[in-house]
Scaffold this active site. Structure first.
Site, PDB file in Angstrom:
ATOM      1  N   HIS A 173     -22.739  15.332 -62.785  1.00 39.64           N
ATOM      2  CA  HIS A 173     -21.483  15.206 -62.038  1.00 39.64           C
ATOM      3  C   HIS A 173     -20.388  14.593 -62.904  1.00 39.64           C
ATOM      4  O   HIS A 173     -19.563  13.817 -62.430  1.00 39.64           O
ATOM      5  CB  HIS A 173     -21.697  14.419 -60.727  1.00 39.64           C
ATOM      6  N   ASP A 196     -23.825  24.345 -67.405  1.00 36.93           N
ATOM      7  CA  ASP A 196     -25.005  25.218 -67.322  1.00 36.93           C
ATOM      8  C   ASP A 196     -24.804  26.499 -68.122  1.00 36.93           C
ATOM      9  O   ASP A 196     -25.701  26.963 -68.830  1.00 36.93           O
ATOM     10  CB  ASP A 196     -25.305  25.579 -65.853  1.00 36.93           C
TER      11      ASP A 196
HETATM   12  C1  GLA Z   1     -24.497  22.029 -61.227  1.00 32.90           C
HETATM   13  C2  GLA Z   1     -23.211  22.616 -61.829  1.00 32.90           C
HETATM   14  C3  GLA Z   1     -22.876  21.915 -63.146  1.00 32.90           C
HETATM   15  C4  GLA Z   1     -22.873  20.401 -63.003  1.00 32.90           C
HETATM   16  C5  GLA Z   1     -24.157  19.921 -62.318  1.00 32.90           C
HETATM   17  C6  GLA Z   1     -24.141  18.438 -62.031  1.00 32.90           C
HETATM   18  O1  GLA Z   1     -25.592  22.355 -62.038  1.00 32.90           O
HETATM   19  O2  GLA Z   1     -23.353  24.000 -62.045  1.00 32.90           O
HETATM   20  O3  GLA Z   1     -21.631  22.389 -63.616  1.00 32.90           O
HETATM   21  O4  GLA Z   1     -21.733  19.968 -62.313  1.00 32.90           O
HETATM   22  O5  GLA Z   1     -24.389  20.615 -61.105  1.00 32.90           O
HETATM   23  O6  GLA Z   1     -24.103  17.717 -63.207  1.00 32.90           O
END
Ligand code: GLA
Length: 340
Positions: free
Chosen positions: A17, A148
């Site tokens: 986050h 990600d």
């Molecule tokens: C999900 C989102 C990421 C990131 C995480 C928390 O995986 O796709 O962009 O914000 O949550 O770190």
């Protein structure tokens, strides 16, 4: 000659986050991921799957909003097609070894594998990652960060990937020789679009508005001046977590595994108490894993609200709860020619 495109899932070692607030993250690719095989050509992208029901059929000149395509998994395919506007279609199969909604970047792996199969240029990882990040928001309305998608492309074996989500600079952080990450699923699958993920992001933005500065630029001490208790807690998580990312990167580089483990635990506590994205099951798993000899530390990974926990452990350490995957940082997306 057919094609095989592969994109890995990820665990985030620390820095959750923080990406959508222009902060720091330290994920690594894992050996589970999404694969697209088939042949390029024609005016359609048509994909079947062993895991997902129905067929994704997307015309290259489709004007339909990806968010309304059926079956639901085809929304990711449609959104990637809309974002990268490939020259050629594709007929084939999409398969994934990642549990959906498990906090392991399963949707990013699908987006990146599809983009790779459709000819996106992996030599420009940032551009492809940004297209896939936009595709995620277009497909399911989740205002995610870049973590990600970027790690799914830019990861290299035996290193975690430090991403500065403000400058978008990446650094490869060597992973200690004698360590591994074990991934344990809590059994709770969640659909991020139905969690308070977007609400948490909005709370962080409200905290920035209140202080008139970016959270990235605030020190943890300055955060304590925020008058509104809920926004203060959210901001405290983000600022302390940014600091923990660089502390962990240094600890891994120096092979200080005990200290690395303590940082994972501190991150979990912050996500549990200040950011409120943990669950009793995730907390119980972290407690159980921490009590296991050879485990240096454990935490929820990814967005939380369910999904997986990770443990940093000595290689070969037996772990009590069933392990979904364990190993060292894997490689990022790739495209190979295959014979039919
Ligand atoms: C999900 C989102 C990421 C990131 C995480 C928390 O995986 O796709 O962009 O914000 O949550 O770190």
């Amino acid at each position: 000659m057919g094609q095989r495109a592969w994109a890995p899932g990820r665990v985030n070692l620390i820095g959750d986050h923080t990406d959508y607030m222009g902060g720091l993250v330290l994920p690594m690719a894992i050996g589970l991921g999404a694969e697209v095989t088939g042949d390029r050509g024609g005016d359609w992208v048509m994909l079947g799957s062993e895991q997902f029901d129905g067929v994704a059929e997307i015309a290259l000149d489709s004007q339909s909003d990806p968010a309304f395509i059926e079956p639901p998994w085809a929304r990711y395919v449609a959104a990637v097609v809309a974002e990268i506007a490939p020259r050629d279609g594709f007929v084939g199969v999409l398969n994934s070894t990642l549990p959906p909604g498990g906090g392991l970047g399963s949707s990013a792996a699908v987006e990146v594998a599809v983009a790779t199969a459709l000819g996106a240029d992996l030599a420009d990882p940032l551009r492809v990652a940004q297209a896939c990040q936009r595709a995620e928001e277009r497909a399911v309305g989740v205002p995610c960060g870049i973590m990600d998608q970027l790690v799914a492309i830019a990861a290299v074996p035996d290193a975690a990937l430090r991403i500065d989500c403000r400058t978008l600079e990446i650094d490869h952080v060597p992973f200690p020789d004698d360590a591994e990450v074990a991934v344990v699923h809590s059994g709770d699958q969640r659909d991020l679009a139905k969690t308070p993920y977007a609400e948490r992001r909005a709370e962080c933005e409200a905290a920035e508005e209140l202080v008139g500065r970016r959270l990235r630029d605030l020190s943890p001490a300055e955060v304590e001046d925020i008058d509104e208790p809920l926004l203060r807690r959210r901001a405290r998580h983000v600022t302390t977590e940014n600091d923990r990312v660089d502390a962990l990167a240094a600890a891994l580089t120096e092979g200080q595994l005990r200290y690395a483990g303590e940082l994972l635990v501190a991150s979990h506590v912050s996500l549990r108490d200040d950011f409120e994205v943990s669950t009793p099951r995730l907390d119980a798993l972290v407690t159980e894993l921490r009590a296991t000899p050879g485990v240096f530390g454990a935490r929820v990974t990814g967005a939380g609200f369910g999904g997986c926990v990770i443990a940093l452990c000595r290689s070969e350490t037996p772990i009590g709860p069933p392990v979904l995957w364990r190993g060292r940082p894997a490689h990022g997306a790739e495209l190979r020619q295959i014979r039919d």
